[in-house]
Design a protein around this motif. Sequence first.
Motif, PDB file in Angstrom:
ATOM      1  N   PHE A 183       0.824  -1.207   0.000  1.00 34.67           N
ATOM      2  CA  PHE A 183       0.000   0.000   0.000  1.00 34.67           C
ATOM      3  C   PHE A 183       0.860   1.260   0.000  1.00 34.67           C
ATOM      4  CE2 PHE A 183      -2.314  -3.456   2.010  1.00 34.67           C
ATOM      5  CZ  PHE A 183      -3.460  -3.486   1.243  1.00 34.67           C
ATOM      6  N   ARG A 184       2.017   1.181   0.639  1.00 37.24           N
ATOM      7  CA  ARG A 184       2.910   2.336   0.664  1.00 37.24           C
ATOM      8  C   ARG A 184       3.487   2.612  -0.721  1.00 37.24           C
ATOM      9  NH1 ARG A 184       7.180   0.961   4.670  1.00 37.24           N
ATOM     10  NH2 ARG A 184       6.224  -1.041   5.127  1.00 37.24           N
ATOM     11  N   LYS A 185       3.732   1.547  -1.481  1.00 39.58           N
ATOM     12  CA  LYS A 185       4.253   1.716  -2.833  1.00 39.58           C
ATOM     13  C   LYS A 185       3.187   2.231  -3.797  1.00 39.58           C
ATOM     14  CE  LYS A 185       8.081  -1.599  -3.100  1.00 39.58           C
ATOM     15  NZ  LYS A 185       8.567  -2.835  -3.783  1.00 39.58           N
ATOM     16  N   ALA A 186       1.938   1.792  -3.588  1.00 40.26           N
ATOM     17  CA  ALA A 186       0.855   2.141  -4.515  1.00 40.26           C
ATOM     18  C   ALA A 186       0.356   3.567  -4.337  1.00 40.26           C
ATOM     19  CB  ALA A 186      -0.315   1.171  -4.343  1.00 40.26           C
ATOM     20  N   ALA A 187       0.557   4.135  -3.146  1.00 40.49           N
ATOM     21  CA  ALA A 187      -0.022   5.444  -2.825  1.00 40.49           C
ATOM     22  C   ALA A 187       0.989   6.573  -3.034  1.00 40.49           C
ATOM     23  CB  ALA A 187      -0.521   5.454  -1.388  1.00 40.49           C
ATOM     24  N   LYS A 188       0.438   7.763  -3.228  1.00 42.89           N
ATOM     25  CA  LYS A 188       1.293   8.929  -3.454  1.00 42.89           C
ATOM     26  C   LYS A 188       1.741   9.589  -2.149  1.00 42.89           C
ATOM     27  CE  LYS A 188      -2.818  11.803  -4.027  1.00 42.89           C
ATOM     28  NZ  LYS A 188      -3.607  12.665  -4.933  1.00 42.89           N
ATOM     29  N   ASP A 189       1.052   9.276  -1.042  1.00 42.78           N
ATOM     30  CA  ASP A 189       1.418   9.870   0.235  1.00 42.78           C
ATOM     31  C   ASP A 189       0.988   8.947   1.378  1.00 42.78           C
ATOM     32  OD1 ASP A 189      -1.393  10.475   0.939  1.00 42.78           O
ATOM     33  OD2 ASP A 189      -1.228  12.020  -0.597  1.00 42.78           O
ATOM     34  N   LYS A 190       1.388   9.300   2.574  1.00 47.30           N
ATOM     35  CA  LYS A 190       1.146   8.478   3.762  1.00 47.30           C
ATOM     36  C   LYS A 190      -0.337   8.292   4.033  1.00 47.30           C
ATOM     37  CE  LYS A 190       2.310   8.531   8.736  1.00 47.30           C
ATOM     38  NZ  LYS A 190       3.091   9.253   9.776  1.00 47.30           N
ATOM     39  N   LYS A 191      -1.087   9.380   4.001  1.00 46.72           N
ATOM     40  CA  LYS A 191      -2.522   9.312   4.296  1.00 46.72           C
ATOM     41  C   LYS A 191      -3.231   8.383   3.313  1.00 46.72           C
ATOM     42  CE  LYS A 191      -4.746  13.006   5.603  1.00 46.72           C
ATOM     43  NZ  LYS A 191      -5.440  14.327   5.587  1.00 46.72           N
ATOM     44  N   THR A 192      -2.915   8.514   2.039  1.00 45.16           N
ATOM     45  CA  THR A 192      -3.563   7.687   1.023  1.00 45.16           C
ATOM     46  C   THR A 192      -3.204   6.222   1.200  1.00 45.16           C
ATOM     47  OG1 THR A 192      -3.491   9.544  -0.523  1.00 45.16           O
ATOM     48  CG2 THR A 192      -3.898   7.359  -1.454  1.00 45.16           C
ATOM     49  N   ALA A 193      -1.960   5.940   1.551  1.00 44.80           N
ATOM     50  CA  ALA A 193      -1.538   4.553   1.770  1.00 44.80           C
ATOM     51  C   ALA A 193      -2.326   3.911   2.901  1.00 44.80           C
ATOM     52  CB  ALA A 193      -0.046   4.510   2.084  1.00 44.80           C
ATOM     53  N   ILE A 194      -2.533   4.632   3.978  1.00 47.30           N
ATOM     54  CA  ILE A 194      -3.297   4.099   5.110  1.00 47.30           C
ATOM     55  C   ILE A 194      -4.749   3.872   4.705  1.00 47.30           C
ATOM     56  CG2 ILE A 194      -4.086   4.547   7.466  1.00 47.30           C
ATOM     57  CD1 ILE A 194      -1.550   6.304   7.811  1.00 47.30           C
ATOM     58  N   VAL A 195      -5.308   4.809   3.947  1.00 47.75           N
ATOM     59  CA  VAL A 195      -6.692   4.662   3.478  1.00 47.75           C
ATOM     60  C   VAL A 195      -6.820   3.448   2.564  1.00 47.75           C
ATOM     61  CG1 VAL A 195      -8.453   5.710   1.992  1.00 47.75           C
ATOM     62  CG2 VAL A 195      -7.388   7.054   3.814  1.00 47.75           C
ATOM     63  N   TYR A 196      -5.859   3.236   1.672  1.00 51.74           N
ATOM     64  CA  TYR A 196      -5.878   2.047   0.815  1.00 51.74           C
ATOM     65  C   TYR A 196      -5.892   0.779   1.660  1.00 51.74           C
ATOM     66  CZ  TYR A 196      -4.668   4.628  -3.514  1.00 51.74           C
ATOM     67  OH  TYR A 196      -4.679   5.448  -4.608  1.00 51.74           O
ATOM     68  N   PHE A 197      -5.061   0.748   2.683  1.00 50.06           N
ATOM     69  CA  PHE A 197      -4.956  -0.423   3.563  1.00 50.06           C
ATOM     70  C   PHE A 197      -6.273  -0.678   4.283  1.00 50.06           C
ATOM     71  CE2 PHE A 197      -2.946  -2.150   7.709  1.00 50.06           C
ATOM     72  CZ  PHE A 197      -3.115  -3.460   7.293  1.00 50.06           C
ATOM     73  N   ILE A 198      -6.844   0.368   4.864  1.00 55.05           N
ATOM     74  CA  ILE A 198      -8.103   0.221   5.605  1.00 55.05           C
ATOM     75  C   ILE A 198      -9.237  -0.163   4.656  1.00 55.05           C
ATOM     76  CG2 ILE A 198      -9.849   1.464   6.943  1.00 55.05           C
ATOM     77  CD1 ILE A 198      -7.586   3.057   8.232  1.00 55.05           C
ATOM     78  N   ALA A 199      -9.267   0.439   3.465  1.00 54.33           N
ATOM     79  CA  ALA A 199     -10.342   0.162   2.506  1.00 54.33           C
ATOM     80  C   ALA A 199     -10.383  -1.313   2.122  1.00 54.33           C
ATOM     81  CB  ALA A 199     -10.178   1.023   1.262  1.00 54.33           C
ATOM     82  N   GLY A 200      -9.242  -1.965   2.111  1.00 55.01           N
ATOM     83  CA  GLY A 200      -9.196  -3.366   1.725  1.00 55.01           C
ATOM     84  C   GLY A 200      -9.604  -4.330   2.820  1.00 55.01           C
ATOM     85  N   MET A 201      -9.726  -3.848   4.051  1.00 56.63           N
ATOM     86  CA  MET A 201     -10.051  -4.727   5.174  1.00 56.63           C
ATOM     87  C   MET A 201     -11.484  -5.246   5.086  1.00 56.63           C
ATOM     88  SD  MET A 201      -8.417  -2.680   8.417  1.00 56.63           S
ATOM     89  CE  MET A 201      -6.650  -2.376   8.549  1.00 56.63           C
ATOM     90  N   THR A 202     -11.705  -6.443   5.583  1.00 53.52           N
ATOM     91  CA  THR A 202     -13.065  -6.923   5.802  1.00 53.52           C
ATOM     92  C   THR A 202     -13.562  -6.375   7.133  1.00 53.52           C
ATOM     93  OG1 THR A 202     -12.301  -8.907   6.953  1.00 53.52           O
ATOM     94  CG2 THR A 202     -12.574  -9.065   4.556  1.00 53.52           C
ATOM     95  N   ASP A 203     -14.859  -6.480   7.359  1.00 52.96           N
ATOM     96  CA  ASP A 203     -15.418  -6.032   8.640  1.00 52.96           C
ATOM     97  C   ASP A 203     -14.720  -6.731   9.803  1.00 52.96           C
ATOM     98  OD1 ASP A 203     -17.191  -5.109   6.704  1.00 52.96           O
ATOM     99  OD2 ASP A 203     -18.968  -5.494   7.900  1.00 52.96           O
ATOM    100  N   ARG A 204     -14.629  -8.045   9.701  1.00 56.86           N
ATOM    101  CA  ARG A 204     -14.107  -8.797  10.838  1.00 56.86           C
ATOM    102  C   ARG A 204     -12.616  -8.550  11.047  1.00 56.86           C
ATOM    103  NH1 ARG A 204     -14.230 -15.249   9.261  1.00 56.86           N
ATOM    104  NH2 ARG A 204     -12.582 -15.234   7.697  1.00 56.86           N
ATOM    105  N   TYR A 205     -11.856  -8.332   9.950  1.00 55.39           N
ATOM    106  CA  TYR A 205     -10.436  -8.037  10.121  1.00 55.39           C
ATOM    107  C   TYR A 205     -10.262  -6.696  10.822  1.00 55.39           C
ATOM    108  CZ  TYR A 205      -5.516  -7.219   9.145  1.00 55.39           C
ATOM    109  OH  TYR A 205      -4.172  -6.955   9.288  1.00 55.39           O
TER     110      TYR A 205
END
Length: 340
Positions: free
Chosen positions: A302-324
């Motif tokens: 996610f850090r490689k795919a994103a242009k900045d720190k905030k976006t990388a974290i959002v990408y990571f969270i967006a991919g999570m399932t509810d239970r994860y």
Amino acid sequence: MIREELEDLEDKFLHPKAARSKDSKGRGKPEKKCELRTDFQRDRDRIIHSKAFRRLKHKTQVFLSPLGDHYRTRLTHTLEVMQIAKTIAKSLRLNEDLVEAIALGHDLGHTPFGHAGEKILSDILGKPFRHYAHSITVVEKLEKDGFGLNLTFEVLDGIVKHSKGKGPIFDESKLAKTLEGQIVRLADIIAYVNHDIDDAVRAKIISLDDIPKDILKNLGYTHGERIHNAVKDVVLSTIENNYEKVVMSDKMLKLIEDLREFLFANVYLCDIIKEEFDKAYKVLFDLYKFYENNYDAVPELFRKAAKDKKTAIVYFIAGMTDRYAIEEYKRIYLPSNWHI
């Protein structure tokens, strides 16, 4: 070669305005053709075998982390959209493989906790987080360890143009380039306004008696009747429109819009769901704050795919399932039991 025979069959049997696999605008990265499958069939298979597709089974549709076995999840919603879209496509002699690929991929970018998650990530970013746009990020930048699925233009276009939210169902600026992509947009709303009634009744948030009588009388009293009548209307209206666009009659469009407004007022924004969304907001916002202060915990993908720190974290969270997301929240913020 079998693929070429399948392409010949498309020429023979599909409507003149149907999308044909051999006429695809292609992929971002050129590839050797498959000997067995058309390009759209390959896209469908790549989506089905993706990690993002498997995660849909544990992502919210409307009811957050439902305990009942019969509530829809993002995966079952996706399958219902695909079924409705393929029925329309077959009736119109359009390309079922393209419709199937778009339908299966249309929600790959959805967040945990449904549209509540989308709202939370929008607040974090300070601008709208759109799941349909993130679906493109998923298939182009995040899947296959960052190499992406390399889908065709037609499938990508259908995915990014499928969503309407509370906006107009027919929006010329968001009209897919193919009739098949336009089918998925309508199949999506036909699916969710009907199955969300089913789930809301099961959850005792509403009863069928609460739905305006003129909607039930004209659209149908059962789940099957409502879907059948909407699908039939799309097919007949599109034929009458000479395949210029995939459309509904004015009468059906008004019924669907009225039903959607009823659901927003009585289900999506009701106190019971809002209470759960407030909890989801805290979970995801607190996770964001943790990763902001512990950026090394965000996977490198996610850090490689994103242009900045905030976006990388959002990408990571967006991919999570509810239970994860819930388990990660517990691991970070709640004390663990001591083992002796």
